[in-house]
Design a protein around this motif. Sequence first.
Motif, PDB file in Angstrom:
ATOM      1  N   ARG A   1       3.678 -20.958   5.572  1.00 54.16           N
ATOM      2  CA  ARG A   1       4.816 -20.134   5.996  1.00 54.16           C
ATOM      3  C   ARG A   1       5.000 -18.953   5.049  1.00 54.16           C
ATOM      4  N   GLU A   2       4.793 -19.217   3.750  1.00 54.45           N
ATOM      5  CA  GLU A   2       4.960 -18.173   2.730  1.00 54.45           C
ATOM      6  C   GLU A   2       3.928 -17.050   2.885  1.00 54.45           C
ATOM      7  N   ASP A   3       2.738 -17.409   3.384  1.00 54.32           N
ATOM      8  CA  ASP A   3       1.701 -16.386   3.559  1.00 54.32           C
ATOM      9  C   ASP A   3       2.134 -15.369   4.618  1.00 54.32           C
ATOM     10  N   LEU A   4       2.717 -15.896   5.696  1.00 52.65           N
ATOM     11  CA  LEU A   4       3.223 -14.998   6.736  1.00 52.65           C
ATOM     12  C   LEU A   4       4.277 -14.076   6.117  1.00 52.65           C
ATOM     13  N   ALA A   5       5.201 -14.681   5.401  1.00 52.87           N
ATOM     14  CA  ALA A   5       6.292 -13.913   4.803  1.00 52.87           C
ATOM     15  C   ALA A   5       5.767 -12.829   3.864  1.00 52.87           C
ATOM     16  N   GLN A   6       4.686 -13.158   3.159  1.00 50.29           N
ATOM     17  CA  GLN A   6       4.149 -12.203   2.180  1.00 50.29           C
ATOM     18  C   GLN A   6       3.673 -10.903   2.845  1.00 50.29           C
ATOM     19  N   VAL A   7       3.211 -10.993   4.088  1.00 55.17           N
ATOM     20  CA  VAL A   7       2.812  -9.775   4.816  1.00 55.17           C
ATOM     21  C   VAL A   7       4.007  -8.840   4.924  1.00 55.17           C
ATOM     22  N   ALA A   8       5.144  -9.401   5.309  1.00 55.41           N
ATOM     23  CA  ALA A   8       6.354  -8.576   5.460  1.00 55.41           C
ATOM     24  C   ALA A   8       6.815  -8.031   4.112  1.00 55.41           C
ATOM     25  N   VAL A   9       6.787  -8.874   3.092  1.00 54.81           N
ATOM     26  CA  VAL A   9       7.214  -8.457   1.754  1.00 54.81           C
ATOM     27  C   VAL A   9       6.359  -7.287   1.269  1.00 54.81           C
ATOM     28  N   LYS A  10       5.042  -7.443   1.413  1.00 52.44           N
ATOM     29  CA  LYS A  10       4.109  -6.395   0.968  1.00 52.44           C
ATOM     30  C   LYS A  10       4.325  -5.106   1.753  1.00 52.44           C
ATOM     31  N   ASN A  11       4.491  -5.200   3.072  1.00 48.34           N
ATOM     32  CA  ASN A  11       4.660  -3.983   3.863  1.00 48.34           C
ATOM     33  C   ASN A  11       6.000  -3.296   3.595  1.00 48.34           C
ATOM     34  N   HIS A  12       7.030  -4.069   3.302  1.00 45.91           N
ATOM     35  CA  HIS A  12       8.304  -3.448   2.914  1.00 45.91           C
ATOM     36  C   HIS A  12       8.183  -2.772   1.546  1.00 45.91           C
ATOM     37  N   ASP A  13       7.421  -3.372   0.636  1.00 42.17           N
ATOM     38  CA  ASP A  13       7.176  -2.722  -0.664  1.00 42.17           C
ATOM     39  C   ASP A  13       6.576  -1.335  -0.453  1.00 42.17           C
ATOM     40  N   ASN A  14       5.661  -1.236   0.501  1.00 44.66           N
ATOM     41  CA  ASN A  14       5.025   0.053   0.784  1.00 44.66           C
ATOM     42  C   ASN A  14       5.967   1.006   1.520  1.00 44.66           C
ATOM     43  N   GLY A  15       6.646   0.476   2.514  1.00 45.11           N
ATOM     44  CA  GLY A  15       7.524   1.308   3.334  1.00 45.11           C
ATOM     45  C   GLY A  15       8.661   1.936   2.528  1.00 45.11           C
ATOM     46  N   LEU A  16       9.037   1.251   1.472  1.00 44.90           N
ATOM     47  CA  LEU A  16      10.076   1.757   0.569  1.00 44.90           C
ATOM     48  C   LEU A  16       9.743   3.167   0.076  1.00 44.90           C
ATOM     49  N   LEU A  17       8.453   3.462  -0.005  1.00 42.71           N
ATOM     50  CA  LEU A  17       7.998   4.755  -0.532  1.00 42.71           C
ATOM     51  C   LEU A  17       7.675   5.765   0.573  1.00 42.71           C
ATOM     52  N   ASN A  18       7.935   5.382   1.834  1.00 43.48           N
ATOM     53  CA  ASN A  18       7.595   6.269   2.947  1.00 43.48           C
ATOM     54  C   ASN A  18       8.866   6.870   3.547  1.00 43.48           C
ATOM     55  N   PRO A  19       9.067   8.161   3.337  1.00 40.18           N
ATOM     56  CA  PRO A  19      10.312   8.783   3.822  1.00 40.18           C
ATOM     57  C   PRO A  19      10.508   8.705   5.341  1.00 40.18           C
ATOM     58  N   HIS A  20       9.425   8.495   6.097  1.00 42.54           N
ATOM     59  CA  HIS A  20       9.552   8.391   7.556  1.00 42.54           C
ATOM     60  C   HIS A  20       9.912   6.976   8.017  1.00 42.54           C
ATOM     61  N   ALA A  21       9.863   5.997   7.113  1.00 43.99           N
ATOM     62  CA  ALA A  21      10.003   4.592   7.522  1.00 43.99           C
ATOM     63  C   ALA A  21      11.417   4.235   7.981  1.00 43.99           C
ATOM     64  N   GLN A  22      11.479   3.340   8.968  1.00 42.66           N
ATOM     65  CA  GLN A  22      12.765   2.903   9.530  1.00 42.66           C
ATOM     66  C   GLN A  22      13.532   2.003   8.556  1.00 42.66           C
ATOM     67  N   TYR A  23      12.845   1.040   7.967  1.00 42.74           N
ATOM     68  CA  TYR A  23      13.511   0.096   7.056  1.00 42.74           C
ATOM     69  C   TYR A  23      12.955   0.235   5.646  1.00 42.74           C
ATOM     70  N   ARG A  24      13.592   1.084   4.858  1.00 45.58           N
ATOM     71  CA  ARG A  24      13.159   1.301   3.476  1.00 45.58           C
ATOM     72  C   ARG A  24      13.968   0.403   2.558  1.00 45.58           C
ATOM     73  N   MET A  25      13.570  -0.863   2.526  1.00 50.10           N
ATOM     74  CA  MET A  25      14.264  -1.806   1.640  1.00 50.10           C
ATOM     75  C   MET A  25      13.283  -2.881   1.214  1.00 50.10           C
ATOM     76  N   LYS A  26      13.498  -3.345  -0.017  1.00 44.16           N
ATOM     77  CA  LYS A  26      12.657  -4.408  -0.560  1.00 44.16           C
ATOM     78  C   LYS A  26      13.155  -5.729   0.020  1.00 44.16           C
ATOM     79  N   ILE A  27      12.234  -6.618   0.356  1.00 43.85           N
ATOM     80  CA  ILE A  27      12.649  -7.957   0.784  1.00 43.85           C
ATOM     81  C   ILE A  27      11.825  -8.986   0.022  1.00 43.85           C
ATOM     82  N   THR A  28      12.302 -10.217   0.005  1.00 41.95           N
ATOM     83  CA  THR A  28      11.588 -11.279  -0.707  1.00 41.95           C
ATOM     84  C   THR A  28      11.094 -12.330   0.279  1.00 41.95           C
TER      85      THR A  28
END
Lengths: 385, 385
Positions: free
Chosen positions: A160-187
């Motif tokens: 289950r954690e592996d699935l979650a890690q995909v989202a965590v990693k992509n939010h880490d990246n999106g945080l730096l993208n000014p065009h992104a819809q959800y620019r927030m870190k998640i755990t």
Amino acid sequence: MRDVAIIGIGMTDFGEMWNDSLRDLFVKASLEAMDDAGVDHIDGLVAGCMSPGLFAGQEHIGSLMADYLGQAPIPGVRVESACASGGMALRTGIAYVASGMHNVVLCGGVEKMTDVSGAQATYALATAADQDYEAFHGVTFPGLYAMMATAHMHKYGTKREDLAQVAVKNHDNGLLNPHAQYRMKITVEQVINSVKVADPLNILDCSPITDGAAAVIICPLEMAKKMKKKPVVKISASTHATDTIALHQRDDITWLKSTAEAAAKAYKMAGVKPEQIDFAEVHDCFTIAEICVLEAMGIVKKGEGGKATREGLTARDGKFPVNPSGGLKSKGHPVGATGIAQIHEIVTQLRGEAGRRQLKRARRALAQNMGGSGGSAVVHILEVL
Amino acid sequence: MRDVAIIGIGMTDFGEMWNDSLRDLFVKASLEAMDDAGVDHIDGLVAGCMSPGLFAGQEHIGSLMADYLGQAPIPGVRVESACASGGMALRTGIAYVASGMHNVVLCGGVEKMTDVSGAQATYALATAADQDYEAFHGVTFPGLYAMMATAHMHKYGTKREDLAQVAVKNHDNGLLNPHAQYRMKITVEQVINSVKVADPLNILDCSPITDGAAAVIICPLEMAKKMKKKPVVKISASTHATDTIALHQRDDITWLKSTAEAAAKAYKMAGVKPEQIDFAEVHDCFTIAEICVLEAMGIVKKGEGGKATREGLTARDGKFPVNPSGGLKSKGHPVGATGIAQIHEIVTQLRGEAGRRQLKRARRALAQNMGGSGGSAVVHILEVL
């Protein structure tokens, strides 16, 4: 067959764009791409859009966009391959340029999804599944991907954690993208404790409902070299493959056959091996999707997508960064626009213009765009000359 | 750029096809085309379909049809340009073959329109008009074409009887077409006295709501010559042009600019003059449409389409037969299939296989397929070698 290059890119912010209609979004992204390319005329236009009929009561998108872009009477057509419509728009544009039918072509993608209710949006998206055998019986996309996730966990021990890690990693990246819809870190904990959608997938495993558009300008490679305004990005491969759109007809619902087929052809066309690709933008409509895509593309072995994600292979500073843009998960997923937005990110990285999210190695990259639960897949390989 | 030829054709009967679903129709026409071409494998598939989302709750048509045709994982994509989606499917397939990306491509068109109510069908069709400026205010297609008819009558003295004559002539032809939806003779009086839809257009001025599919197989001309199963039909020109999709933005609502542009380019591409074309299949979605199309294609002078029809120019035994198949009016108008069904008729005539409706001169012909009230137009010129 002429080689083709990308000479301009543009995109709108992704999110709930209350002030922009379907046509506004497309035209904004297109004008930015034309400006970036330094052209004021295009010879043709291909618009990727999944379901403007159900989302906005508007078909005939190709002509509408050509007109509102001030380019009529140029040929303007829409292509659709569900959520792979953007990638298909690029591939279709490439056919027009490669054949010699046109020189400078705009390939855009757009979707305006937030003007309808959530239930209507879910219905519209479910038209990418098999209406007679899936949607009719009440299965929608979170349910289909949940079945794929369950099978993957059962078969390969994916956690289950592996699935979650995909989202965590992509939010880490999106945080730096000014065009992104959800620019927030998640755990990982937040993903696992977020509201259930279709077990084992929670809301933070799902890409959002989004408005947005993206566009690229392509032309023959030789013409691009002469323009030399910005680094020339060559399209080394453009492939497309299909699979049954219904899950029940597949031998193995954890294996994305269309992606495997399109990727294998793309490596051959570009004359490269997977390890020669620096990074990728892939179709993480649900967290499990990114894991299955890694395997189908031959980046990791069958069943090891979860483990590889857990071990950091696909992180921004990993050996093979995936979705530096934030992916569909964080950047947002206006379905028809997604395939072109992936190309937008890759060109930005290849040109070295990605600012705070710039990758160290960015010479050659792959974009994988998928329709439905893998009924279609479009793969492009781009490299900067 | 490789020359392209048509080596196989197929189509279903047009009408209310209660026993066949969207996919059934497409697959039936496609299998017939493959059988006619003598091929059991295709390299790619392009499906023209206007609004399967609104008519059948099903998008992702390209993959669905590739799968149900037993051809997955071949690339399969849908293109849409409203009622010109069929023509666009052929043009897109040509780009794939001409570029060298594929050799044998199936270009099909389909629409399943009778599973929804009349009101829903009218709404779905109106998505080909400008949603924000036309459909939103309640204008649907009969109303738009009625305005064009009124303007044409006012400006050029076109008579009510001239409009009716288009329907009478096309029913005369459709009577001989076993695939046609309405195989019955009608008179000018019957058209004029039929129920009013939008003044001056009556029900017998309008093409019907129809289910149906058509398909053609294309390949490089050189490959076709080697196969020599049937007379080789070369595609001498394939063009596409756009116009504003909203009527109010046009300088002259009686002038179909996109058709004029696409036809002029097609004559140039094929190296022929209009008088070197033997006959045509054109987009008579309403009787006034055929009149305006004749003018825009340069077959008659501006304003003389009604007079020419009255004088018999376009009759089966006239100097320039138009719609020997029965046209949209009598044969039926499953919107996404229409453009391919036109090609089906032309190839049938060029091969000399049209039976009782066979034209005397049939060496070179033109197909004109139109989206909305002329927001897009696709023109093909075919000739038998």
